[in-house]
Design a protein around this motif. Structure first.
Motif, PDB file in Angstrom:
ATOM      1  N   TYR A 138     -16.351  28.118  42.361  1.00  0.00           N
ATOM      2  CA  TYR A 138     -15.067  27.503  42.028  1.00  0.00           C
ATOM      3  C   TYR A 138     -15.026  26.094  42.590  1.00  0.00           C
ATOM      4  O   TYR A 138     -15.400  25.871  43.738  1.00  0.00           O
TER       5      TYR A 138
ATOM      6  N   VAL B 173     -12.671  18.733  36.205  1.00  0.00           N
ATOM      7  CA  VAL B 173     -11.639  19.510  36.875  1.00  0.00           C
ATOM      8  C   VAL B 173     -10.463  18.557  37.095  1.00  0.00           C
ATOM      9  O   VAL B 173     -10.605  17.535  37.764  1.00  0.00           O
ATOM     10  N   GLN B 174      -9.340  18.889  36.488  1.00  0.00           N
ATOM     11  CA  GLN B 174      -8.157  18.040  36.585  1.00  0.00           C
ATOM     12  C   GLN B 174      -7.551  18.106  37.985  1.00  0.00           C
ATOM     13  O   GLN B 174      -7.889  18.973  38.784  1.00  0.00           O
TER      14      GLN B 174
ATOM     15  N   ASP C 218      -4.797  19.128  39.395  1.00  0.00           N
ATOM     16  CA  ASP C 218      -4.204  20.369  39.895  1.00  0.00           C
ATOM     17  C   ASP C 218      -4.967  21.602  39.424  1.00  0.00           C
ATOM     18  O   ASP C 218      -4.490  22.715  39.523  1.00  0.00           O
ATOM     19  N   GLY C 219      -6.194  21.390  38.943  1.00  0.00           N
ATOM     20  CA  GLY C 219      -6.947  22.496  38.366  1.00  0.00           C
ATOM     21  C   GLY C 219      -8.050  23.019  39.266  1.00  0.00           C
ATOM     22  O   GLY C 219      -8.334  22.487  40.338  1.00  0.00           O
TER      23      GLY C 219
ATOM     24  N   ARG D 166     -12.649  22.451  43.027  1.00  0.00           N
ATOM     25  CA  ARG D 166     -11.349  21.809  42.931  1.00  0.00           C
ATOM     26  C   ARG D 166     -11.475  20.431  43.547  1.00  0.00           C
ATOM     27  O   ARG D 166     -12.299  20.217  44.442  1.00  0.00           O
TER      28      ARG D 166
ATOM     29  N   HIS E  70     -13.059  14.845  28.428  1.00  0.00           N
ATOM     30  CA  HIS E  70     -12.519  16.073  27.842  1.00  0.00           C
ATOM     31  C   HIS E  70     -12.535  15.985  26.319  1.00  0.00           C
ATOM     32  O   HIS E  70     -12.923  16.939  25.634  1.00  0.00           O
TER      33      HIS E  70
END
Length: 114
Positions: free
Chosen positions: A12, A43-44, A46-47, A14, A89
């Motif tokens: 994961y 990965v944005q 808040d993502g 972030r 993206h």
């Protein structure tokens, strides 16, 4: 040959800082042995990004005994501003073979994790 040995992990990602998105690319020294999905992405702010890494086929007897694989995985990441994140993206939405051009080993802004 060795008995089947299942090796699958989920990683994961972030952003470290809440001010920028990150672009990433995962490389391996043995792409024929490892499935990496997705191998690159964004990965944005808040993502959370999720990368699944799985061994294709069987581990060697030595790898099972040692509990260690000799293949190497390298995670490259680079901060992206909002325009760059949107552009990557958009490119990946329309052409899954597009990669992040900044994700080169010689880019001084790219972070390397092994």
């Amino acid at each position: 040959a060795c008995a089947p040995h299942t090796t699958k992990i989920t990683m994961y990602l972030r952003p470290h800082e809440a001010t920028t998105a990150i672009g990433y690319k995962l490389l391996t020294t043995a792409p024929q042995r490892w499935a990496v999905r997705p191998s690159a992405g964004v990965v944005q702010l808040d993502g959370v990004g999720m990368i699944e890494i799985a061994l294709l086929g069987n581990a060697t007897e030595e790898e099972v005994i040692d509990g260690c694989f000799h293949d190497r995985l390298l995670l490259l990441s680079v901060p992206l501003d909002a325009d760059e994140a949107a552009q990557v993206h958009e490119l990946q939405t329309h052409n899954l073979k597009e990669t992040i051009s900044a994700m080169q080993l010689d880019n001084p802004c790219a972070s390397r994790t092994r």
